[in-house]
Motif scaffolding. Structure first.
Motif, mmCIF file in Angstrom:
data_model
loop_
_atom_site.group_PDB
_atom_site.id
_atom_site.type_symbol
_atom_site.label_atom_id
_atom_site.label_comp_id
_atom_site.label_asym_id
_atom_site.label_seq_id
_atom_site.Cartn_x
_atom_site.Cartn_y
_atom_site.Cartn_z
ATOM 1 N N PHE A 24 0.648 -1.309 0.121
ATOM 2 C CA PHE A 24 0.099 0.104 -0.130
ATOM 3 C C PHE A 24 0.843 1.177 0.075
ATOM 4 O O PHE A 24 1.850 1.263 0.652
ATOM 5 C CB PHE A 24 -0.938 -0.102 1.170
ATOM 6 N N PHE A 25 0.520 2.005 -0.795
ATOM 7 C CA PHE A 25 1.171 3.450 -0.767
ATOM 8 C C PHE A 25 0.122 4.525 -0.516
ATOM 9 O O PHE A 25 -1.106 4.503 -0.868
ATOM 10 C CB PHE A 25 1.661 4.194 -2.085
ATOM 11 N N ILE A 26 0.228 5.381 0.819
ATOM 12 C CA ILE A 26 -0.887 6.012 1.342
ATOM 13 C C ILE A 26 -0.738 7.542 1.312
ATOM 14 O O ILE A 26 0.384 7.877 1.588
ATOM 15 C CB ILE A 26 -1.115 5.736 2.555
ATOM 16 N N ASP A 27 -1.527 8.331 0.551
ATOM 17 C CA ASP A 27 -1.406 9.699 0.170
ATOM 18 C C ASP A 27 -2.122 10.290 1.375
ATOM 19 O O ASP A 27 -3.570 10.197 1.301
ATOM 20 C CB ASP A 27 -1.664 10.159 -0.970
ATOM 21 N N THR A 28 -1.813 11.274 2.205
ATOM 22 C CA THR A 28 -2.487 11.836 3.232
ATOM 23 C C THR A 28 -2.463 13.235 3.418
ATOM 24 O O THR A 28 -1.179 13.795 3.303
ATOM 25 C CB THR A 28 -2.349 10.909 4.480
ATOM 26 N N ASP A 29 -3.312 14.006 3.900
ATOM 27 C CA ASP A 29 -3.217 15.290 4.316
ATOM 28 C C ASP A 29 -3.515 15.257 5.753
ATOM 29 O O ASP A 29 -4.300 16.130 6.341
ATOM 30 C CB ASP A 29 -4.226 16.290 3.628
ATOM 31 N N THR A 30 -2.810 14.579 6.690
ATOM 32 C CA THR A 30 -2.919 13.982 7.912
ATOM 33 C C THR A 30 -3.598 14.975 8.883
ATOM 34 O O THR A 30 -2.750 15.905 9.341
ATOM 35 C CB THR A 30 -1.487 13.582 8.387
ATOM 36 N N ALA A 31 -4.707 14.544 9.367
ATOM 37 C CA ALA A 31 -5.462 15.382 10.293
ATOM 38 C C ALA A 31 -6.320 14.265 11.229
ATOM 39 O O ALA A 31 -5.641 13.081 10.932
ATOM 40 C CB ALA A 31 -6.424 16.292 9.750
ATOM 41 N N HIS B 249 6.646 -2.062 -7.052
ATOM 42 C CA HIS B 249 5.658 -2.872 -7.029
ATOM 43 C C HIS B 249 4.672 -2.971 -8.166
ATOM 44 O O HIS B 249 3.405 -3.024 -8.049
ATOM 45 C CB HIS B 249 4.891 -2.464 -5.462
ATOM 46 N N ALA B 250 5.109 -3.008 -9.274
ATOM 47 C CA ALA B 250 4.419 -2.987 -10.470
ATOM 48 C C ALA B 250 3.247 -3.785 -10.685
ATOM 49 O O ALA B 250 3.702 -4.980 -10.441
ATOM 50 C CB ALA B 250 5.449 -2.733 -11.686
ATOM 51 N N GLY B 251 2.134 -3.284 -10.748
ATOM 52 C CA GLY B 251 0.978 -4.455 -10.872
ATOM 53 C C GLY B 251 0.457 -4.880 -9.593
ATOM 54 O O GLY B 251 -0.853 -5.400 -9.633
ATOM 55 N N GLU B 252 0.866 -4.459 -8.426
ATOM 56 C CA GLU B 252 0.713 -5.085 -7.272
ATOM 57 C C GLU B 252 0.129 -3.917 -6.328
ATOM 58 O O GLU B 252 -0.523 -4.071 -5.257
ATOM 59 C CB GLU B 252 1.890 -5.655 -6.417
ATOM 60 N N LEU B 253 0.408 -2.731 -6.681
ATOM 61 C CA LEU B 253 0.269 -1.856 -5.532
ATOM 62 C C LEU B 253 -0.910 -1.330 -5.452
ATOM 63 O O LEU B 253 -1.702 -1.026 -6.335
ATOM 64 C CB LEU B 253 1.096 -0.411 -5.985
ATOM 65 N N VAL C 56 -0.369 0.524 -11.260
ATOM 66 C CA VAL C 56 -1.094 0.550 -10.040
ATOM 67 C C VAL C 56 -2.295 -0.349 -10.002
ATOM 68 O O VAL C 56 -3.153 -0.324 -10.735
ATOM 69 C CB VAL C 56 -1.498 1.961 -9.688
ATOM 70 N N ALA C 57 -2.300 -1.384 -9.254
ATOM 71 C CA ALA C 57 -3.496 -2.193 -9.222
ATOM 72 C C ALA C 57 -4.951 -1.540 -8.927
ATOM 73 O O ALA C 57 -5.851 -1.958 -9.563
ATOM 74 C CB ALA C 57 -3.299 -3.359 -8.353
ATOM 75 N N ARG C 58 -4.781 -0.998 -7.562
ATOM 76 C CA ARG C 58 -6.223 -0.147 -7.374
ATOM 77 C C ARG C 58 -5.755 1.127 -6.647
ATOM 78 O O ARG C 58 -4.734 1.283 -6.063
ATOM 79 C CB ARG C 58 -6.634 -0.961 -6.160
ATOM 80 N N THR C 59 -6.728 2.057 -7.037
ATOM 81 C CA THR C 59 -6.614 3.504 -6.352
ATOM 82 C C THR C 59 -7.809 3.638 -5.731
ATOM 83 O O THR C 59 -8.919 3.965 -6.103
ATOM 84 C CB THR C 59 -6.557 4.491 -7.502
ATOM 85 N N VAL C 60 -7.754 3.680 -4.267
ATOM 86 C CA VAL C 60 -8.721 3.796 -3.526
ATOM 87 C C VAL C 60 -8.955 5.281 -2.939
ATOM 88 O O VAL C 60 -7.871 5.659 -2.489
ATOM 89 C CB VAL C 60 -8.823 2.843 -2.187
ATOM 90 N N VAL C 61 -10.019 6.110 -3.505
ATOM 91 C CA VAL C 61 -9.982 7.584 -3.134
ATOM 92 C C VAL C 61 -11.070 7.782 -2.014
ATOM 93 O O VAL C 61 -12.151 7.334 -2.294
ATOM 94 C CB VAL C 61 -10.341 8.165 -4.501
ATOM 95 N N MET C 62 -10.577 8.608 -1.013
ATOM 96 C CA MET C 62 -11.756 8.960 -0.026
ATOM 97 C C MET C 62 -11.880 10.315 -0.682
ATOM 98 O O MET C 62 -11.346 11.370 -0.706
ATOM 99 C CB MET C 62 -11.356 9.055 1.300
ATOM 100 N N GLY C 63 -13.339 10.593 -1.294
ATOM 101 C CA GLY C 63 -13.645 11.861 -2.108
ATOM 102 C C GLY C 63 -14.930 11.482 -2.444
ATOM 103 O O GLY C 63 -15.523 10.740 -2.649
#
Ligand code: RIB
Ligand code: CA
Length: 309
Positions: free
Chosen positions: A4-11, A114-118, A143-150
């Motif tokens: 998992f790679f997590i992108d965050t605006d941490t709050a 992590h090509a194809g697995e991320l 990128v296998a999946r992009t899960v977006v909170m939005g």
């Protein structure tokens, strides 16, 4: 171990989502990218570093990313999360060093490793992702999946009547992500309102788990609980990023999903950041995202409890 790679605006809610991922044994958090959003970039970086340390996960790299949206000036949500983004409860949120390198470079490098697995999970404005796509339009292929909170499938906004914060903050970035070919799976603010509200008695019960992580995850919701009581009129604080993370970890958290055509307003003053979802198929346009339209609250709460234990 899924990368998992997590992108965050941490709050305050991002931090709980990070805890959920960092304390799993079946998830390999290969990187955390930080973006300006809820709070200015430097605060979001410190909040992510504090959370990583609390979870005893100094092995997980945290990278600073973009300090402002693609075109618009930064609008924060400190009115929702507190000046420091973490409930203004006096945590020592300063003085930690992020890992060297920019979040965009780290995301691109990780996508090759992590090509194809991320699985890419985004919890804030999509600025870093849009910059990565500008640099390397071939990113979606790795990128296998992009899960977006939005966004919100019921079109109820939380920063204006029409817009959810992550998309409102940088609508141009969301537009670029939609057009990029990333396989986006959206968990909107509607899902948080319907399935991830933590009422005071539940909050007390979760806090009574008694671990430092449990007390942290509940105590930092202090300001957002006030915002929910006075502004969004929810029965307690809600946890949008954590239920999005729960879905990323276990897609069975979603009890209904739909492939829909989404478009985002980037220009209008009134509806900037509104994601128009073609629920009835009026446009005849091809669907360009998977949208979670119902979720399993019990499953989410079970995952949350185990993260706090
Ligand atoms: O609209 C909710 C989203 O905006 C969450 O990600 C919250 O952390 C804020 O960034
Ligand atoms: Ca967030």
């Amino acid at each position: 171990m899924r990368p998992f790679f997590i992108d965050t605006d941490t709050a305050s809610d991002d931090a709980v989502a990070l805890v959920m991922a960092l304390r799993r044994h079946d998830i390999d958090v290969v990187g955390v990218g930080v973006v300006a959003g809820n709070v200015p970039l430097d605060m979001a970086v410190q909040n992510a570093l504090y959370t990583r340390e609390l979870c005893d996960r100094l092995d997980v790299p945290v990278y600073a990313g973009e300090a402002a949206p693609l075109r618009l000036p930064l609008g924060t949500a400190q009115n929702v999360h507190g000046g420091d983004g973490m409930g203004d409860i006096g945590l020592a949120l300063a003085g930690r060093e992020p890992d060297a390198g920019h979040a965009v470079d780290a995301l691109l490098a990780t996508s090759h490793e992590h090509a194809g697995e991320l699985t890419l999970v985004t919890l804030g404005p999509l600025t870093n992702i849009a910059r990565a796509l500008e640099r390397d339009p071939s990113l979606p292929a790795r990128v296998a999946r992009t899960v977006v909170m939005g966004a919100a499938a019921d079109h109820v906004g939380n920063v204006t009547p029409a817009a959810e914060f992550n998309v409102w903050a940088d609508p141009h970035a969301f537009d670029a992500v939609l057009a990029s070919g990333l396989a986006c799976e959206l968990v909107g603010w509607d899902i948080s309102r319907y399935y991830a509200v933590v009422e005071p008695e539940l909050a007390a019960d979760l806090r009574s788990i008694g671990t430092p992580v449990a007390e942290f995850c509940i105590d930092i919701q202090r300001v957002v609980a006030e915002f929910c009581a006075t502004e969004t009129k929810l029965a307690g604080f809600d946890l949008p990023d954590p239920i999005a993370m729960a879905f990323a970890i276990d897609p069975a958290v979603a009890t209904e999903t739909r492939r829909l055509n989404l478009r985002v307003e980037t220009e209008s003053e009134l509806t900037r950041g509104m994601v128009v979802m073609d629920l009835l198929g009026f446009t005849g346009q091809e669907p360009n995202a998977l949208v979670v339209t119902a979720a399993d609250r019990a499953k989410f709460l079970t995952m949350l409890r185990s993260a706090l234990a």
